[in-house]
Design a protein around this motif. Structure first.
Motif, PDB file in Angstrom:
ATOM      1  N   SER A  65       0.864  -1.194   0.000  1.00  0.00           N
ATOM      2  CA  SER A  65       0.000   0.000   0.000  1.00  0.00           C
ATOM      3  C   SER A  65       0.897   1.239   0.000  1.00  0.00           C
ATOM      4  CB  SER A  65      -0.899   0.028   1.249  1.00  0.00           C
ATOM      5  OG  SER A  65      -0.111   0.218   2.409  1.00  0.00           O
ATOM      6  N   GLY A  66       0.272   2.393  -0.200  1.00  0.00           N
ATOM      7  CA  GLY A  66       1.031   3.635  -0.116  1.00  0.00           C
ATOM      8  C   GLY A  66       1.536   3.867   1.301  1.00  0.00           C
ATOM      9  N   THR A  67       0.715   3.526   2.272  1.00  0.00           N
ATOM     10  CA  THR A  67       1.105   3.679   3.680  1.00  0.00           C
ATOM     11  C   THR A  67       2.328   2.825   3.967  1.00  0.00           C
ATOM     12  OG1 THR A  67      -1.210   3.984   4.253  1.00  0.00           O
ATOM     13  CG2 THR A  67       0.267   3.408   6.050  1.00  0.00           C
ATOM     14  N   LEU A 120       5.497   4.256   2.542  1.00  0.00           N
ATOM     15  CA  LEU A 120       6.096   5.296   3.388  1.00  0.00           C
ATOM     16  C   LEU A 120       6.870   4.661   4.543  1.00  0.00           C
ATOM     17  CD1 LEU A 120       3.181   7.918   3.720  1.00  0.00           C
ATOM     18  CD2 LEU A 120       5.266   8.136   2.350  1.00  0.00           C
ATOM     19  N   CYS A 146      -3.293  13.396   4.941  1.00  0.00           N
ATOM     20  CA  CYS A 146      -3.861  12.120   5.387  1.00  0.00           C
ATOM     21  C   CYS A 146      -3.058  11.557   6.572  1.00  0.00           C
ATOM     22  CB  CYS A 146      -3.879  11.125   4.240  1.00  0.00           C
ATOM     23  SG  CYS A 146      -2.250  10.662   3.774  1.00  0.00           S
ATOM     24  N   PRO A 163      -1.560   8.729   7.335  1.00  0.00           N
ATOM     25  CA  PRO A 163      -0.271   8.027   7.254  1.00  0.00           C
ATOM     26  C   PRO A 163       0.944   8.946   7.316  1.00  0.00           C
ATOM     27  CG  PRO A 163      -1.762   7.232   5.541  1.00  0.00           C
ATOM     28  CD  PRO A 163      -2.448   8.380   6.219  1.00  0.00           C
ATOM     29  N   ASP A 179       5.979  12.152  -0.693  1.00  0.00           N
ATOM     30  CA  ASP A 179       4.734  11.388  -0.677  1.00  0.00           C
ATOM     31  C   ASP A 179       3.917  11.784  -1.911  1.00  0.00           C
ATOM     32  OD1 ASP A 179       2.263  10.302  -0.392  1.00  0.00           O
ATOM     33  OD2 ASP A 179       2.113  10.661   1.757  1.00  0.00           O
ATOM     34  N   ALA A 235       1.620   9.830  -3.179  1.00  0.00           N
ATOM     35  CA  ALA A 235       0.520   8.861  -3.198  1.00  0.00           C
ATOM     36  C   ALA A 235      -0.607   9.320  -4.111  1.00  0.00           C
ATOM     37  CB  ALA A 235      -0.015   8.637  -1.782  1.00  0.00           C
ATOM     38  N   VAL A 236      -0.845  10.648  -4.125  1.00  0.00           N
ATOM     39  CA  VAL A 236      -1.947  11.155  -4.954  1.00  0.00           C
ATOM     40  C   VAL A 236      -1.435  11.867  -6.202  1.00  0.00           C
ATOM     41  CG1 VAL A 236      -3.281  11.497  -2.837  1.00  0.00           C
ATOM     42  CG2 VAL A 236      -2.177  13.457  -3.906  1.00  0.00           C
ATOM     43  N   SER A 276       0.444   5.458  -4.417  1.00  0.00           N
ATOM     44  CA  SER A 276      -0.614   4.568  -3.915  1.00  0.00           C
ATOM     45  C   SER A 276      -1.521   4.219  -5.091  1.00  0.00           C
ATOM     46  CB  SER A 276      -1.437   5.284  -2.846  1.00  0.00           C
ATOM     47  OG  SER A 276      -2.680   4.633  -2.662  1.00  0.00           O
ATOM     48  N   LYS A 322      -7.186   6.796  -6.490  1.00  0.00           N
ATOM     49  CA  LYS A 322      -6.003   7.536  -6.906  1.00  0.00           C
ATOM     50  C   LYS A 322      -5.946   7.642  -8.435  1.00  0.00           C
ATOM     51  CE  LYS A 322      -4.348   8.110  -2.738  1.00  0.00           C
ATOM     52  NZ  LYS A 322      -5.246   7.426  -1.851  1.00  0.00           N
ATOM     53  N   TYR A 331      -9.653  17.477   4.481  1.00  0.00           N
ATOM     54  CA  TYR A 331      -9.798  16.646   5.670  1.00  0.00           C
ATOM     55  C   TYR A 331     -10.452  17.535   6.701  1.00  0.00           C
ATOM     56  CZ  TYR A 331      -6.487  13.761   3.148  1.00  0.00           C
ATOM     57  OH  TYR A 331      -5.875  13.018   2.182  1.00  0.00           O
TER      58      TYR A 331
HETATM   59  C1  LIG Z   1      -0.931  11.729   0.719  1.00  0.00           C
HETATM   60  C2  LIG Z   1      -1.195  10.276   0.994  1.00  0.00           C
HETATM   61  N1  LIG Z   1      -0.197   9.512   1.495  1.00  0.00           N
HETATM   62  C3  LIG Z   1      -0.376   8.197   1.737  1.00  0.00           C
HETATM   63  C4  LIG Z   1      -1.571   7.585   1.497  1.00  0.00           C
HETATM   64  C5  LIG Z   1      -1.734   6.144   1.817  1.00  0.00           C
HETATM   65  O1  LIG Z   1      -1.921   5.350   0.692  1.00  0.00           O
HETATM   66  P1  LIG Z   1      -2.686   3.944   0.853  1.00  0.00           P
HETATM   67  O2  LIG Z   1      -4.129   4.245   1.031  1.00  0.00           O
HETATM   68  O3  LIG Z   1      -2.380   3.222  -0.419  1.00  0.00           O
HETATM   69  O4  LIG Z   1      -2.102   3.259   2.030  1.00  0.00           O
HETATM   70  C6  LIG Z   1      -2.638   8.346   0.999  1.00  0.00           C
HETATM   71  C7  LIG Z   1      -3.965   7.788   0.680  1.00  0.00           C
HETATM   72  O5  LIG Z   1      -4.700   7.187   1.094  1.00  0.00           O
HETATM   73  C8  LIG Z   1      -2.451   9.721   0.751  1.00  0.00           C
HETATM   74  O6  LIG Z   1      -3.454  10.491   0.317  1.00  0.00           O
END
Ligand SMILES: Cc1ncc(COP(=O)(O)O)c(C=O)c1O
Length: 377
Positions: free
Chosen positions: A59-61, A64, A86, A88, A157, A159-160, A181, A186, A312
Motif C-alpha cells: 500500500s502507499g502507507t 512510506l 492524510c 499516514p 509522498d 501517493a496522490v 498509492s 487515486k 480533511y
Molecule cells: C498523501 C497520501 N499519502 C499516503 C496515502 C496512503 O496510501 P494507501 O491508502 O495506499 O495506504 C494516501 C492515501 O490514502 C495519501 O493520500
C-alpha cells in the motif's frame, strides 16, 4: 445523483479483470505475489519516471513506512510533515518510533509551505516528508534545496500525485525516494491495495526490497527484520493492461479541472476559490475548492444531486491520535482554515461533458442564492 465516489470506476475493464484472475489463477507458476508481472510493472514505473528502481509493495502507507525504515528513522529522530493531509503522514513516523513535526501549509494550494518547513529544521531532523495534495504538487524545488542544505533526506509522498510533472520532472522523482498509492480513487487506482516506492538510490532500493518481504535476501535467509508488504500478481497484470490508457484518463481529469477553474474564476469575489490554474506542478487527483460557507455549499450541491467530499475535516496535530506529538501551544492557522473551508467536487475521468457542466453550473448557482460570504483566504 452524481456521487463523489463513483461505483463504476472499473466497469469498462471488468471482462479483462476477470480474464486476468483466471490467467493468474491457472498459471502453472502459481505465483500470486511478487511474480514476473509485478517485476514488469516495477520496470514500467521506474522507466516512466526516470528512476533507477521501483519496488512494488502492499500500500502507499506501507511504502512510506518501508522508506522511513530504510532511511534508518527511529527514536530521537524528527520528520517534518504537513500539518494538513492524510493520517499516514503522521502515523508512519510515529510507528517508526520518531516524532512528526507539523509544518503549516500554503493557504491556497494547501501543500506544505517550504518557509514553514525551513523554520522547523533542527539537528534532530532526519527526513522532510512533503505530500502532493488535491490539485497541486508540493513545491519540490524549494523543499529539495532545504533538504540538501540541511543534509537531511527528502521523502516525497506522491501517493496522490502520479502523473503530475513539475519543471519537467515527474511527481515521485523529486525525493531521495517517492511513493505512489494505487488504492482505487487515486489517479492510477486499481480495485485493490497496492503501493510503489521509486528511488535512484541503490542502497535504499535494496533495503526496501528486502524489508517488504520479511527481510529476506533469498528464501528463508533473513538479513533484517522485515514485514509482509507484497504486491498482488492479478493487480500487477491489471495495472500493466491499464497503463497505456492512463495518459488519456489524466488528460480528461486535467480538462475537467481546467473547465472548472475557468467557470469558477469569477467566484473568488463571492467567497469560493478554485485551485490555481497552473499546468506545471499540477496534481490530477482531487479538485478542491475553498469556501467560507463550505457546509452550506456541500448541502446545496447535495440537494441538487452533486456529491462532494471533505478532505480533511481537521489538521493532523488536532487529531486525538497525533495531538500528543504536536508541539504544545503551536498553531497551524492555514491548516485550520483549510480544514474548515475545503470541499472537493467530482473530477473522475468518465464524467460526461454534460455532467461536468451540471456540476459547474450548480457551484456557480450557490453564490446567487446565498448572498452572505467572506473572503475564503
Ligand atoms: C498523501 C497520501 N499519502 C499516503 C496515502 C496512503 O496510501 P494507501 O491508502 O495506499 O495506504 C494516501 C492515501 O490514502 C495519501 O493520500
Amino acid at each position: 445523483m452524481l456521487p463523489f465516489f463513483p461505483p463504476d470506476l472499473f466497469e469498462d475493464d471488468r471482462e479483462v479483470l476477470l480474464d486476468l484472475v483466471r490467467e493468474v489463477a491457472l498459471d502453472p507458476e502459481q505465483r500470486f505475489l511478487l511474480g514476473r508481472r509485478t517485476a514488469e510493472f516495477e520496470n514500467v514505473i521506474a522507466e516512466s519516471v526516470g528512476a533507477g528502481d521501483a519496488i512494488a509493495c502492499g500500500s502507499g502507507t506501507s511504502a512510506l513506512s518501508l522508506v522511513l525504515r530504510a532511511m534508518d528513522v527511529g527514536p530521537g529522530d524528527e520528520v517534518i510533515v504537513p500539518a494538513f493531509g492524510c493520517a499516514p503522514l503522521a502515523s508512519c513516523v510515529v510507528l517508526a518510533g520518531a516524532r512528526p513535526v507539523f509544518a503549516d501549509i500554503d493557504p491556497w494550494t494547501m501543500v506544505v509551505d517550504p518557509a514553514e518547513v525551513d523554520k522547523l529544521v533542527t539537528p534532530r531532523t532526519k527526513v522532510i516528508m512533503p505530500a502532493h495534495m488535491f490539485s497541486v504538487m508540493a513545491d519540490m524545488p524549494a523543499l529539495r534545496q532545504i533538504a540538501t542544505g540541511a543534509s537531511v533526506r527528502l521523502l516525497e509522498d506522491s501517493a496522490v500525485g502520479q502523473g503530475g510533472v513539475l519543471a519537467g520532472r515527474a511527481a515521485g522523482a523529486w525525493g531521495d525516494a517517492g511513493v505512489y498509492s494505487f488504492v482505487q480513487v487515486k489517479t492510477f487506482g486499481m480495485p485493490g491495495e497496492g503501493g510503489m516506492v521509486v528511488t535512484s538510490d541503490p542502497a535504499l532500493a535494496r533495503t526496501v526490497r528486502i524489508l517488504r518481504n520479511h527481510g529476506q535476501v533469498r528464501r528463508f535467509e533473513h538479513e533484517v527484520i522485515g514485514c509482509n508488504s507484497r504486491f498482488d500478481e492479478i493487480m500487477a497484470a491489471f495495472q500493466l493492461y491499464r497503463w497505456p490508457t492512463l495518459p488519456a484518463r489524466l488528460a480528461r481529469r486535467a480538462a475537467i479541472g481546467e473547465y472548472y477553474t475557468a467557470r469558477f474564476a469569477a467566484l473568488g469575489e463571492h467567497g469560493i476559490l478554485a485551485p490555481p490554474s497552473t499546468r506545471d506542478g499540477r496534481c490530477y487527483y482531487v479538485y478542491s475548492l475553498l469556501c467560507d460557507r463550505r457546509d452550506a455549499l456541500r448541502d446545496f450541491l447535495a440537494a441538487r444531486g452533486v456529491g462532494s467530499h471533505v478532505y480533511y475535516p481537521a489538521p493532523l496535530p488536532h487529531q486525538p491520535a497525533f495531538s500528543g506529538y504536536a508541539e504544545q501551544g503551536r498553531e497551524w492557522p492555514a491548516a485550520e482554515r483549510a480544514a474548515r473551508r475545503t470541499l472537493a467536487i467530482p473530477v473522475y475521468p468518465h464524467l460526461t461533458d454534460a455532467q461536468v457542466e451540471h456540476i459547474a453550473d450548480t457551484v456557480c448557482a450557490f453564490p446567487e442564492e446565498n448572498q452572505s460570504w467572506e473572503n475564503p483566504l
